[in-house]
Design an enzyme around this catalytic site. Structure first.
Site, PDB file in Angstrom:
ATOM      1  N   ASP A  18     -38.134  55.452 113.549  1.00  0.00           N
ATOM      2  CA  ASP A  18     -38.003  53.313 112.770  1.00  0.00           C
ATOM      3  C   ASP A  18     -37.713  52.941 113.861  1.00  0.00           C
ATOM      4  OD1 ASP A  18     -39.667  54.891 110.276  1.00  0.00           O
ATOM      5  OD2 ASP A  18     -37.299  55.004 109.491  1.00  0.00           O
ATOM      6  N   HIS A  46     -45.674  53.216 110.596  1.00  0.00           N
ATOM      7  CA  HIS A  46     -45.943  52.704 112.059  1.00  0.00           C
ATOM      8  C   HIS A  46     -45.684  50.478 111.757  1.00  0.00           C
ATOM      9  CE1 HIS A  46     -45.807  56.490 114.785  1.00  0.00           C
ATOM     10  NE2 HIS A  46     -44.076  56.916 113.599  1.00  0.00           N
TER      11      HIS A  46
HETATM   12  P1  GDP Z   1     -41.795  52.916 114.365  1.00  0.00           P
HETATM   13  O1  GDP Z   1     -41.706  53.916 112.441  1.00  0.00           O
HETATM   14  O2  GDP Z   1     -40.669  52.998 115.005  1.00  0.00           O
HETATM   15  O3  GDP Z   1     -43.441  52.059 114.033  1.00  0.00           O
HETATM   16  O4  GDP Z   1     -40.561  51.934 113.072  1.00  0.00           O
HETATM   17  P2  GDP Z   1     -41.357  50.760 112.246  1.00  0.00           P
HETATM   18  O5  GDP Z   1     -42.100  50.036 111.874  1.00  0.00           O
HETATM   19  O6  GDP Z   1     -41.059  52.385 110.950  1.00  0.00           O
HETATM   20  O7  GDP Z   1     -39.852  49.979 111.638  1.00  0.00           O
HETATM   21  C1  GDP Z   1     -39.248  49.186 112.164  1.00  0.00           C
HETATM   22  C2  GDP Z   1     -39.261  47.800 112.179  1.00  0.00           C
HETATM   23  O8  GDP Z   1     -38.749  47.133 112.141  1.00  0.00           O
HETATM   24  C3  GDP Z   1     -41.361  47.146 111.142  1.00  0.00           C
HETATM   25  O9  GDP Z   1     -40.785  46.866 110.240  1.00  0.00           O
HETATM   26  C4  GDP Z   1     -41.300  46.283 112.609  1.00  0.00           C
HETATM   27  O10 GDP Z   1     -41.529  45.698 112.176  1.00  0.00           O
HETATM   28  C5  GDP Z   1     -40.060  45.699 112.695  1.00  0.00           C
HETATM   29  N1  GDP Z   1     -39.251  45.528 114.494  1.00  0.00           N
HETATM   30  C6  GDP Z   1     -40.149  46.143 115.561  1.00  0.00           C
HETATM   31  N2  GDP Z   1     -39.317  45.841 116.589  1.00  0.00           N
HETATM   32  C7  GDP Z   1     -38.596  44.498 116.055  1.00  0.00           C
HETATM   33  C8  GDP Z   1     -37.516  43.206 116.561  1.00  0.00           C
HETATM   34  O11 GDP Z   1     -37.747  43.302 117.689  1.00  0.00           O
HETATM   35  N3  GDP Z   1     -36.626  42.847 116.034  1.00  0.00           N
HETATM   36  C9  GDP Z   1     -37.398  42.648 114.545  1.00  0.00           C
HETATM   37  N4  GDP Z   1     -36.933  41.889 114.133  1.00  0.00           N
HETATM   38  N5  GDP Z   1     -38.448  43.559 113.441  1.00  0.00           N
HETATM   39  C10 GDP Z   1     -38.818  44.233 113.982  1.00  0.00           C
HETATM   40  P1  IMO Z   2     -41.350  57.151 111.668  1.00  0.00           P
HETATM   41  O1  IMO Z   2     -42.482  57.329 112.616  1.00  0.00           O
HETATM   42  C1  IMO Z   2     -37.793  58.077 109.853  1.00  0.00           C
HETATM   43  C2  IMO Z   2     -36.745  61.996 108.494  1.00  0.00           C
HETATM   44  C3  IMO Z   2     -37.137  61.915 107.142  1.00  0.00           C
HETATM   45  C4  IMO Z   2     -36.060  62.904 106.681  1.00  0.00           C
HETATM   46  C5  IMO Z   2     -36.348  63.703 107.789  1.00  0.00           C
HETATM   47  C6  IMO Z   2     -37.108  65.238 107.084  1.00  0.00           C
HETATM   48  O2  IMO Z   2     -41.537  55.792 111.882  1.00  0.00           O
HETATM   49  O3  IMO Z   2     -39.820  57.038 112.952  1.00  0.00           O
HETATM   50  P2  IMO Z   2     -39.551  64.880 106.429  1.00  0.00           P
HETATM   51  O4  IMO Z   2     -41.124  63.960 105.821  1.00  0.00           O
HETATM   52  O5  IMO Z   2     -40.036  65.097 108.170  1.00  0.00           O
HETATM   53  O6  IMO Z   2     -39.377  66.677 106.509  1.00  0.00           O
HETATM   54  O7  IMO Z   2     -37.969  65.086 107.117  1.00  0.00           O
HETATM   55  O8  IMO Z   2     -36.837  63.584 108.907  1.00  0.00           O
HETATM   56  N1  IMO Z   2     -37.695  61.215 108.950  1.00  0.00           N
HETATM   57  C7  IMO Z   2     -38.494  59.853 108.801  1.00  0.00           C
HETATM   58  N2  IMO Z   2     -37.368  58.913 109.090  1.00  0.00           N
HETATM   59  N3  IMO Z   2     -38.812  57.873 110.170  1.00  0.00           N
HETATM   60  C8  IMO Z   2     -40.075  58.547 111.019  1.00  0.00           C
HETATM   61  O9  IMO Z   2     -41.073  58.854 111.258  1.00  0.00           O
HETATM   62  C9  IMO Z   2     -39.818  60.207 109.894  1.00  0.00           C
HETATM   63  N4  IMO Z   2     -39.784  61.316 109.698  1.00  0.00           N
HETATM   64  C10 IMO Z   2     -39.228  61.887 109.402  1.00  0.00           C
HETATM   65  O10 IMO Z   2     -36.498  60.468 106.290  1.00  0.00           O
HETATM   66  O11 IMO Z   2     -34.788  62.428 107.186  1.00  0.00           O
HETATM   67 MG    MG Z   3     -41.421  53.951 110.653  1.00  0.00          MG
END
Ligand code: GDP
Ligand code: IMO
Ligand code: MG
Length: 429
Positions: A18, A46
């Site tokens: 994330d 994502h």
């Molecule tokens: P990913 O799994 O790595 O793609 O990340 P996620 O989408 O799960 O979580 C990242 C969160 O942070 C999302 O809600 C994005 O919209 C938000 N985000 C990403 N970059 C920034 C930033 O620079 N500032 C803020 N405030 N939010 C961000």
């Molecule tokens: P993105 O791509 C955050 C974590 C789960 C758990 C561990 C194992 O959005 O960054 P699983 O379901 O994969 O067997 O869970 O890995 N986990 C993530 N946490 N972002 C992710 O993906 C994750 N993918 C798996 O929360 O701790």
């Molecule tokens: Mg994510």
């Protein structure tokens, strides 16, 4: 902008997921021809925020919003077909045309509903270590793959001769092991016969496809899913996912060799978060108001499961380890805007155990839980940064970035100043 020589770019999560991979992929996708996912499944979530509209992708590469981009779901991915179809339906609903723009490797594995059931059973059984998985069936599906009883997407194309017998064997094996599991084989086969029809035009030899396009000079962006510290080999085992989300997994998950020129971007939040259980050296105590601040202001709730993410300070010991195993060429540091209202900002600079400084990020849960963490403290910049240009950024923030770059010996190339598509600054200084 991307340099001419950068034909392949990988974006790898540095922490526990994330970090903002989806947003950076969307930002860079306009400069490439293909965006590919190499591993993981719908445990990934994502986010891309465009004109106030939030798109969340779990299996589809986040480059899908750019019409000129083809999206490849690579051989390392585990695909829950109903989840994929839900994402395709979403695209249709919001008016994104995906015709001829999504291809799926025939070597990718199918994640079945019963893999998800097994994940849930494992996570709630006594005597089994609880990981806090996303319950999306990831571990059980990769287990079937490693056991060589898994079923690939390409098997759908040979339904009677391949898919059906393999499915019956896999289903029976799982039912023998998990007594509470019930699988209606005939009903499932009927559903998969339909899925085979729906997906047949998407299925390709992903490896041949990728190499042909690379040889023709097309540009590829690899969208890491999950993250380095969740890597089954390199992460905080057993509190990890069941694939290799680090750079090595990108090679295997797409069938590209290690010596291919590849610019590797490590992406990290300016603080750290983690969902699920497992060690987290810089996690803030629950009663620390800064933890509450990061959760609330940073909106730290899981994209896939909605769970509250655990929050803590940026950890340079952990990032140095991630940089070492991935070979990052540069970094993207996201969510700096979230730190804007703090009086001071901390980063972990060293780990100690029994008074002794550790040389690297340790491997065992025991050691990780017993660490003492040493921090460096920086004055907060105390002003909003969203909407500023790089030149307008507060000096205290720039000093903070310089410190991180020096500590890691890696340039920070992108910084996140807000959640929207364009809230990214390129640091060319
Ligand atoms: P990913 O799994 O790595 O793609 O990340 P996620 O989408 O799960 O979580 C990242 C969160 O942070 C999302 O809600 C994005 O919209 C938000 N985000 C990403 N970059 C920034 C930033 O620079 N500032 C803020 N405030 N939010 C961000
Ligand atoms: P993105 O791509 C955050 C974590 C789960 C758990 C561990 C194992 O959005 O960054 P699983 O379901 O994969 O067997 O869970 O890995 N986990 C993530 N946490 N972002 C992710 O993906 C994750 N993918 C798996 O929360 O701790
Ligand atoms: Mg994510």
């Amino acid at each position: 902008m991307m340099n001419k020589g950068e034909q392949i770019i990988s974006i790898i999560g540095c922490q526990w997921g994330d970090e903002g991979k989806g947003k950076l992929v969307d930002y860079l996708a306009k400069q490439v021809n293909i965006v590919a996912r190499a591993g993981g499944g719908s445990n990934a979530g994502h986010t891309v925020l465009v004109d106030g509209k939030k798109h969340v992708f779990h299996l589809l590469p986040s480059g899908i919003l750019h019409e000129s981009v083809t999206c490849l779901i690579g051989n390392g991915v585990v695909i829950h077909i109903p989840a994929l179809i839900t994402e395709l339906e979403y695209l249709s609903r919001v008016g994104i045309c995906y015709k001829n723009r999504i291809v799926i490797s025939d070597r990718a594995h199918i994640l079945f509903g019963f893999h998800q059931e097994i994940d849930k059973i494992n996570e709630t059984s006594d005597g089994v270590v609880q990981i806090g998985t996303t319950k999306r069936g990831i571990g059980p599906c990769y287990s079937s793959k490693i056991e060589r009883i898994g079923i690939r997407i390409g098997d759908l194309l040979h339904f009677e001769s391949d898919f059906e017998p393999k499915f019956r064997t896999l289903a029976r094996t799982c039912c023998q092991r998990y007594k509470s599991l019930k699988i209606d084989e005939d009903a499932e086969l009927e559903a998969y016969r339909h899925y085979a029809e729906v997906l047949k035009d998407f299925i390709i030899d992903g490896i041949e496809y990728l190499h042909r396009h690379i040889n023709q000079g097309r540009r590829l962006l690899i969208e890491g899913a999950n993250a380095t510290m969740l890597d089954i080999d390199l992460g905080t085992y057993p509190f990890v996912t069941s694939s290799n989300p680090s750079i090595g997994g990108c090679c295997y998950g797409l069938g590209i060799p290690l010596n291919i020129p590849n610019k590797i971007i490590g992406i990290a939040k300016a603080y750290t978060t983690r969902t699920g259980f497992g060690p987290f050296p810089t996690e803030l105590p629950d009663d620390d108001p800064i933890k509450e601040y990061l959760t609330t202001i940073g909106q730290e709730y899981g994209t896939t499961t909605g769970r509250k993410r655990r929050c803590g300070w940026l950890d340079l010991v952990q990032l140095r380890y991630a940089a070492m195993v991935n070979g990052f060429n540069c970094l993207a540091l996201t969510k700096l805007d979230i730190l804007s209202h703090l009086q001071e900002v901390k980063v972990a600079i060293a780990y100690f155990h029994n008074g002794e400084k550790l040389k690297s990020f340790p491997s065992t849960t025991k050691l990780l839980n017993e660490l003492e963490v040493q921090y460096a403290t920086f004055p907060g910049w105390n002003e909003p940064i969203n909407g500023l240009t790089y030149e307008q950024l507060p000096k205290k923030l720039l000093d903070f970035l310089t410190y991180i770059e020096r500590q890691l010996s890696i340039p920070i190339k992108y910084i996140g100043t807000g959640p929207s598509r364009d809230d990214i600054l390129i640091c060319d200084a």
